[in-house]
Write a protein that holds these residues in place. Sequence first.
Motif, PDB file in Angstrom:
ATOM      1  N   SER A   1       2.292  12.166 -14.812  1.00 42.62           N
ATOM      2  CA  SER A   1       2.147  10.978 -15.649  1.00 42.62           C
ATOM      3  C   SER A   1       0.941  10.176 -15.167  1.00 42.62           C
ATOM      4  N   THR A   2       0.562   9.181 -15.938  1.00 42.30           N
ATOM      5  CA  THR A   2      -0.570   8.332 -15.575  1.00 42.30           C
ATOM      6  C   THR A   2      -0.195   7.418 -14.411  1.00 42.30           C
ATOM      7  N   TYR A   3      -1.089   7.348 -13.446  1.00 37.33           N
ATOM      8  CA  TYR A   3      -0.825   6.519 -12.259  1.00 37.33           C
ATOM      9  C   TYR A   3      -0.944   5.041 -12.613  1.00 37.33           C
ATOM     10  N   GLN A   4       0.148   4.317 -12.436  1.00 38.55           N
ATOM     11  CA  GLN A   4       0.188   2.879 -12.674  1.00 38.55           C
ATOM     12  C   GLN A   4       0.702   2.201 -11.399  1.00 38.55           C
ATOM     13  N   PRO A   5      -0.203   1.602 -10.598  1.00 38.46           N
ATOM     14  CA  PRO A   5       0.236   0.990  -9.336  1.00 38.46           C
ATOM     15  C   PRO A   5       1.141  -0.219  -9.573  1.00 38.46           C
ATOM     16  N   THR A   6       2.144  -0.350  -8.715  1.00 34.57           N
ATOM     17  CA  THR A   6       3.064  -1.479  -8.807  1.00 34.57           C
ATOM     18  C   THR A   6       2.410  -2.770  -8.336  1.00 34.57           C
ATOM     19  N   ASN A   7       1.557  -2.662  -7.319  1.00 32.56           N
ATOM     20  CA  ASN A   7       0.968  -3.852  -6.702  1.00 32.56           C
ATOM     21  C   ASN A   7      -0.550  -3.840  -6.848  1.00 32.56           C
TER      22      ASN A   7
ATOM     23  N   SER B   1       2.458   9.398  -5.744  1.00 34.46           N
ATOM     24  CA  SER B   1       3.214  10.634  -5.531  1.00 34.46           C
ATOM     25  C   SER B   1       4.073  10.959  -6.750  1.00 34.46           C
ATOM     26  N   ASP B   2       4.746   9.945  -7.278  1.00 31.77           N
ATOM     27  CA  ASP B   2       5.595  10.167  -8.464  1.00 31.77           C
ATOM     28  C   ASP B   2       4.761  10.565  -9.676  1.00 31.77           C
ATOM     29  N   SER B   3       3.587   9.969  -9.829  1.00 28.45           N
ATOM     30  CA  SER B   3       2.750  10.298 -10.986  1.00 28.45           C
ATOM     31  C   SER B   3       2.252  11.736 -10.916  1.00 28.45           C
TER      32      SER B   3
ATOM     33  N   PHE C   1       0.839  -1.198   0.000  1.00 23.96           N
ATOM     34  CA  PHE C   1       0.000   0.000   0.000  1.00 23.96           C
ATOM     35  C   PHE C   1       0.876   1.252   0.000  1.00 23.96           C
ATOM     36  N   ALA C   2       1.932   1.229   0.819  1.00 28.27           N
ATOM     37  CA  ALA C   2       2.864   2.352   0.858  1.00 28.27           C
ATOM     38  C   ALA C   2       3.575   2.527  -0.486  1.00 28.27           C
ATOM     39  N   THR C   3       3.943   1.418  -1.103  1.00 26.71           N
ATOM     40  CA  THR C   3       4.607   1.489  -2.413  1.00 26.71           C
ATOM     41  C   THR C   3       3.688   2.108  -3.460  1.00 26.71           C
ATOM     42  N   ASN C   4       2.407   1.720  -3.448  1.00 31.66           N
ATOM     43  CA  ASN C   4       1.452   2.305  -4.393  1.00 31.66           C
ATOM     44  C   ASN C   4       1.261   3.801  -4.156  1.00 31.66           C
ATOM     45  N   LEU C   5       1.277   4.205  -2.882  1.00 32.08           N
ATOM     46  CA  LEU C   5       1.179   5.635  -2.583  1.00 32.08           C
ATOM     47  C   LEU C   5       2.388   6.390  -3.123  1.00 32.08           C
ATOM     48  N   LYS C   6       3.569   5.786  -3.025  1.00 36.67           N
ATOM     49  CA  LYS C   6       4.761   6.418  -3.598  1.00 36.67           C
ATOM     50  C   LYS C   6       4.657   6.511  -5.120  1.00 36.67           C
ATOM     51  N   ASP C   7       4.071   5.483  -5.744  1.00 32.32           N
ATOM     52  CA  ASP C   7       3.830   5.549  -7.187  1.00 32.32           C
ATOM     53  C   ASP C   7       2.879   6.690  -7.526  1.00 32.32           C
TER      54      ASP C   7
END
Length: 314
Positions: free
Chosen positions: A266-272, A259-261, A251-257
Amino acid sequence: LIFYDRDGVAVAFGLTLGATLCSPIDSSNSLKEKIIGVGLAAILVPTFSIALTLLYSYTFIFYVVFAIFVFFSALISLYGQRANQMSFTLLLGICLSFIHITNTSDALSNGLYMFCGGMMYLTISIIFYLIRPSKYISIKLAVCINNVASYLQLRSQYWGDNPDIDTIKEKQLALQVVINDSFNQINQYLDYNNFRLVNSKNNRKIILATSFLNEIMEFAISTTFHNKETIEELDKQTNIKKSIAEITQNFATNLKDLSDSIRLRSTYQPTNILTDKLADIQDELKNINDISIENKFYIDNIYDYLSKQIKKIK
């Protein structure tokens, strides 16, 4: 040097006036609305100015046209925030057209200069839109999301083997101060720019994002300092303990994604994919038998909070 006129400042003043009168309309995040709004202002302002200047000598016709222009300019203010800004621009342009009454050729020239100034402003605005530099509020929001993600990463460490509770709490408290400061800065920006941003699509997105972040923080804080006994009891349920730690980390990793988007536009593309892991945890919770009612209720609450927050960013 490009717009230097040895005989006066008419060219430079006309271009500047056209760009200045078009600038209040440029408050949209949509390229289509930006072009329509600024383009209409660049056409209508010099058109009104030329018409009123040329008709000034014809008293009856002048007053009729003047009344129609004023009525039209005031009427469109009823159709929203951007229309209100257009109304203000047109009314200001009507007032400025009486500063200096000139002959036909000068009136046409001044109108053309204002139109060119508006088109120059629109061109530069489109270039900046395509370059898409990050706005202050976007950067602040991205930083806040990243800090919340870091907080959740610390939160996931509680579910690890032999966590250093005191050290984790100390880091969380320090990070919580930074996050609260970010929330305050975002709220101050929204309050300060309330008139300019009211009814803005981007403004509504910022408010929703801030609200979601507050809810995520409430979830993280509410389950941080009261779970030692639960973790000890869940040591016997290693799969669930590992799954909760993993989904919190993901969940934290997706939030960082996210943040980067926002920062990179850029388009938000979740890692998990969190929903699948959430379903696995739900199945594992149904099979728990040897756990106290209090801790079972506590774990169920964690699951409910997780499911609600995950749905907000999936």
